[in-house]
Design a protein around this motif. Structure first.
Motif, mmCIF file in Angstrom:
data_model
loop_
_atom_site.group_PDB
_atom_site.id
_atom_site.type_symbol
_atom_site.label_atom_id
_atom_site.label_comp_id
_atom_site.label_asym_id
_atom_site.label_seq_id
_atom_site.Cartn_x
_atom_site.Cartn_y
_atom_site.Cartn_z
ATOM 1 N N ALA B 30 0.836 -1.209 0.000
ATOM 2 C CA ALA B 30 0.000 0.000 0.000
ATOM 3 C C ALA B 30 0.870 1.258 0.000
ATOM 4 O O ALA B 30 2.060 1.219 0.338
ATOM 5 C CB ALA B 30 -0.928 -0.002 1.206
ATOM 6 N N GLU B 31 0.271 2.367 -0.379
ATOM 7 C CA GLU B 31 1.011 3.642 -0.453
ATOM 8 C C GLU B 31 0.175 4.773 0.140
ATOM 9 O O GLU B 31 -1.053 4.682 0.237
ATOM 10 C CB GLU B 31 1.304 3.980 -1.914
ATOM 11 C CG GLU B 31 0.033 4.199 -2.737
ATOM 12 C CD GLU B 31 0.270 4.731 -4.159
ATOM 13 O OE1 GLU B 31 1.429 4.794 -4.598
ATOM 14 O OE2 GLU B 31 -0.717 5.084 -4.818
ATOM 15 N N THR B 32 0.872 5.857 0.486
ATOM 16 C CA THR B 32 0.145 7.042 0.928
ATOM 17 C C THR B 32 -0.428 7.774 -0.290
ATOM 18 O O THR B 32 -1.421 8.452 -0.200
ATOM 19 C CB THR B 32 1.084 8.023 1.649
ATOM 20 O OG1 THR B 32 2.190 8.329 0.777
ATOM 21 C CG2 THR B 32 1.582 7.440 2.960
ATOM 22 N N GLY B 33 0.301 7.683 -1.425
ATOM 23 C CA GLY B 33 0.022 8.553 -2.562
ATOM 24 C C GLY B 33 0.907 9.785 -2.382
ATOM 25 O O GLY B 33 1.361 10.097 -1.268
ATOM 26 N N HIS B 34 1.176 10.483 -3.492
ATOM 27 C CA HIS B 34 2.074 11.635 -3.392
ATOM 28 C C HIS B 34 1.484 12.711 -2.485
ATOM 29 O O HIS B 34 0.275 12.958 -2.508
ATOM 30 C CB HIS B 34 2.322 12.236 -4.783
ATOM 31 C CG HIS B 34 3.284 13.397 -4.728
ATOM 32 N ND1 HIS B 34 2.851 14.699 -4.554
ATOM 33 C CD2 HIS B 34 4.633 13.440 -4.729
ATOM 34 C CE1 HIS B 34 3.918 15.499 -4.503
ATOM 35 N NE2 HIS B 34 5.008 14.758 -4.590
ATOM 36 N N ILE B 53 10.520 5.198 -0.405
ATOM 37 C CA ILE B 53 10.171 6.607 -0.551
ATOM 38 C C ILE B 53 10.399 6.994 -2.015
ATOM 39 O O ILE B 53 11.483 6.753 -2.564
ATOM 40 C CB ILE B 53 11.058 7.482 0.365
ATOM 41 C CG1 ILE B 53 11.059 6.946 1.805
ATOM 42 C CG2 ILE B 53 10.604 8.933 0.312
ATOM 43 C CD1 ILE B 53 9.712 6.910 2.494
ATOM 44 N N VAL B 54 9.402 7.563 -2.657
ATOM 45 C CA VAL B 54 9.515 7.968 -4.063
ATOM 46 C C VAL B 54 9.485 9.500 -4.123
ATOM 47 O O VAL B 54 8.485 10.124 -3.728
ATOM 48 C CB VAL B 54 8.368 7.402 -4.916
ATOM 49 C CG1 VAL B 54 8.599 7.729 -6.389
ATOM 50 C CG2 VAL B 54 8.232 5.888 -4.698
ATOM 51 N N ASP B 55 10.601 10.111 -4.554
ATOM 52 C CA ASP B 55 10.642 11.569 -4.552
ATOM 53 C C ASP B 55 10.007 12.140 -5.816
ATOM 54 O O ASP B 55 9.514 11.388 -6.670
ATOM 55 C CB ASP B 55 12.077 12.071 -4.341
ATOM 56 C CG ASP B 55 12.976 11.856 -5.569
ATOM 57 O OD1 ASP B 55 12.458 11.553 -6.684
ATOM 58 O OD2 ASP B 55 14.196 11.977 -5.424
ATOM 59 N N ASP B 56 10.067 13.454 -5.941
ATOM 60 C CA ASP B 56 9.354 14.109 -7.056
ATOM 61 C C ASP B 56 9.946 13.776 -8.419
ATOM 62 O O ASP B 56 9.324 14.000 -9.446
ATOM 63 C CB ASP B 56 9.354 15.633 -6.849
ATOM 64 C CG ASP B 56 8.440 16.022 -5.681
ATOM 65 O OD1 ASP B 56 7.753 15.112 -5.152
ATOM 66 O OD2 ASP B 56 8.433 17.189 -5.291
#
Lengths: 97, 97
Positions: B30-34, B53-56
């Motif tokens: 699952a993810e938070t979403g951006h 963690i996926v950055d911009d």
């Protein structure tokens, strides 16, 4: 009122202009010792357990703790905190400077 | 960049003039979403696990999480957070208003 209980161990994890974050680890029966909170704070229990809170009049209140069930308290709280549960217990305390 | 991942579930535990405290629960994957953090914040992991963690720029960083090993971040952080661990995961986020 001093007791011969084992003391809880605090490990400071963050200490900056905004906050102080400490991991508090209690052996069974351990206590913080009496203290007065100088800052508002949030407690995040890391597991299930039970704390006994002893106020300035010596009144004891048993408080069940549930993992992740956080709570906020204001500066000025004055008490001793004892791990009255059946196992070691830990929480993280975040203070608002 | 939308994905079809399950969304993490946030439960607000405290919301007052000082702070907002939320329990974030992630199923596996699952993810938070951006999102962009509007406040400084502290994260308290409730168990061991791994977040990605996926950055911009889409760069992915795998971060091991350890129960009770808290960390502080400043407002302005912009990312998506994915539970890349092998099991459900949860943390408590305390924001500094």
């Amino acid at each position: 009122m001093a007791t011969n209980r084992q003391k809880a161990v605090a490990t400071i994890q963050v200490d900056n202009a905004r906050t102080r974050v400490a991991l508090w680890e209690f052996a069974r029966g351990a206590e913080t010792g009496h203290h007065v909170h100088g800052f508002d704070y949030v407690v995040v229990p890391l597991g299930d357990g039970e704390l006994t809170i002893v106020d300035d009049n010596g009144k004891e209140t048993r408080v069940p703790m549930r993992a992740g069930a956080s709570y906020f308290r204001e500066a000025g709280v004055s008490h001793n905190v004892i791990n009255s549960g059946a196992a070691p217990f830990a929480f993280v305390e975040t203070e608002f400077k």
